[in-house]
Design a protein around this motif. Structure first.
Motif, mmCIF file in Angstrom:
data_model
loop_
_atom_site.group_PDB
_atom_site.id
_atom_site.type_symbol
_atom_site.label_atom_id
_atom_site.label_comp_id
_atom_site.label_asym_id
_atom_site.label_seq_id
_atom_site.Cartn_x
_atom_site.Cartn_y
_atom_site.Cartn_z
ATOM 1 N N UNK A 79 0.893 -1.173 -0.083
ATOM 2 C CA UNK A 79 -0.046 0.053 0.104
ATOM 3 C C UNK A 79 0.788 1.194 -0.133
ATOM 4 N N UNK A 80 0.537 2.197 -0.868
ATOM 5 C CA UNK A 80 1.168 3.263 -0.971
ATOM 6 C C UNK A 80 0.562 4.665 -0.499
ATOM 7 N N UNK A 81 1.047 5.327 0.351
ATOM 8 C CA UNK A 81 0.234 6.613 0.754
ATOM 9 C C UNK A 81 0.971 7.779 0.344
ATOM 10 N N UNK A 82 -0.015 8.779 -0.081
ATOM 11 C CA UNK A 82 0.425 10.038 -0.596
ATOM 12 C C UNK A 82 1.179 10.926 0.362
ATOM 13 N N UNK A 83 0.883 10.744 1.436
ATOM 14 C CA UNK A 83 1.839 11.531 2.557
ATOM 15 C C UNK A 83 2.163 10.815 3.663
ATOM 16 N N UNK A 84 3.305 11.248 4.350
ATOM 17 C CA UNK A 84 3.791 10.452 5.422
ATOM 18 C C UNK A 84 3.370 11.410 6.859
ATOM 19 N N UNK A 85 2.147 11.182 7.169
ATOM 20 C CA UNK A 85 1.301 11.686 8.122
ATOM 21 C C UNK A 85 0.342 10.632 8.839
ATOM 22 N N UNK A 86 -0.150 11.284 9.927
ATOM 23 C CA UNK A 86 -1.638 10.664 10.433
ATOM 24 C C UNK A 86 -1.139 9.243 11.033
ATOM 25 N N UNK A 87 -2.261 8.394 10.688
ATOM 26 C CA UNK A 87 -2.021 6.823 11.111
ATOM 27 C C UNK A 87 -0.871 6.159 10.579
ATOM 28 N N UNK A 88 -0.544 6.501 9.315
ATOM 29 C CA UNK A 88 0.817 5.907 8.603
ATOM 30 C C UNK A 88 2.037 6.348 9.597
ATOM 31 N N UNK A 89 2.118 7.627 9.515
ATOM 32 C CA UNK A 89 3.424 8.054 10.425
ATOM 33 C C UNK A 89 3.447 7.575 11.949
ATOM 34 N N UNK A 90 2.070 7.389 12.458
ATOM 35 C CA UNK A 90 2.103 6.789 13.761
ATOM 36 C C UNK A 90 2.630 5.234 14.130
ATOM 37 N N UNK A 91 2.553 4.399 12.889
ATOM 38 C CA UNK A 91 2.900 3.170 12.928
ATOM 39 C C UNK A 91 4.577 3.163 13.296
ATOM 40 N N UNK A 92 5.471 4.237 12.933
ATOM 41 C CA UNK A 92 6.809 4.117 13.175
ATOM 42 C C UNK A 92 7.175 3.876 14.601
ATOM 43 N N UNK A 93 7.888 2.931 14.783
ATOM 44 C CA UNK A 93 8.665 2.820 16.280
ATOM 45 C C UNK A 93 9.882 3.278 16.047
ATOM 46 N N UNK A 94 10.274 4.225 16.972
ATOM 47 C CA UNK A 94 11.620 4.507 17.041
ATOM 48 C C UNK A 94 12.345 4.169 18.635
ATOM 49 N N UNK A 95 13.660 4.065 18.450
ATOM 50 C CA UNK A 95 14.454 3.365 19.617
ATOM 51 C C UNK A 95 15.566 4.467 20.020
ATOM 52 N N UNK A 96 16.128 4.426 21.019
ATOM 53 C CA UNK A 96 17.198 5.237 21.663
ATOM 54 C C UNK A 96 18.041 5.901 20.347
ATOM 55 N N UNK A 97 18.485 4.872 19.438
ATOM 56 C CA UNK A 97 19.303 5.498 18.591
ATOM 57 C C UNK A 97 18.718 6.705 17.648
ATOM 58 N N UNK A 98 17.332 6.461 17.317
ATOM 59 C CA UNK A 98 16.773 7.493 16.644
ATOM 60 C C UNK A 98 16.647 8.781 17.383
ATOM 61 N N UNK A 99 16.223 8.647 18.535
ATOM 62 C CA UNK A 99 15.994 9.651 19.448
ATOM 63 C C UNK A 99 17.496 10.589 19.634
ATOM 64 N N UNK A 100 18.478 9.868 19.928
ATOM 65 C CA UNK A 100 19.656 10.557 19.918
ATOM 66 C C UNK A 100 20.267 11.276 18.813
ATOM 67 N N UNK A 101 19.732 10.657 17.465
ATOM 68 C CA UNK A 101 20.274 11.100 16.289
ATOM 69 C C UNK A 101 19.391 12.369 15.864
ATOM 70 N N UNK A 102 18.043 12.247 15.940
ATOM 71 C CA UNK A 102 17.068 12.983 15.410
ATOM 72 C C UNK A 102 16.963 14.160 16.456
#
Length: 113
Positions: A79-102
């Protein structure tokens, strides 16, 4: 006639690249219990295919053009979404690495590296 041969070679190369990307997308989807995606134009570099797995894992691939990216996701069947927002973006799980990098570096958090 030479232009026709060049066009055919470029089309064949683009088709091979789309097939390779579709296999990579399929592997990602298999590893993460399914996947959804979004295609983003990144200028002359091409297009970025952002993938989000059903388990929250995420990754991306870069295609040489939007047309190749679109062909790859169509071949992969995700499935392809037009935008990276809403429920689609909420599915992303981040960990300590991403938090320190972002954000962590800007907020005084630990540095990775």
């Amino acid at each position: 006639m030479a232009d026709t041969q060049v066009d055919e070679k470029q089309a064949a190369k683009a088709a091979r690249r789309a097939d390779r990307l579709a296999r990579q997308i399929g592997s990602f989807a298999k590893e993460h219990g399914g996947a959804e995606g979004q295609i983003a134009y990144i200028g002359q570099r091409g297009a970025r295919i952002v993938l989000v797995g059903e388990d929250g894992g995420w990754g991306d691939l870069v295609a040489p053009s939007h047309a190749v990216a679109k062909s790859a996701v169509e071949k992969s069947g995700i499935t392809v979404h037009e935008d990276f927002d809403g429920e689609f973006a909420a599915k992303v799980k981040t960990g300590p690495y991403e938090w320190t990098r972002m954000a962590g570096i800007q907020l005084g958090g630990p540095k990775n590296g």
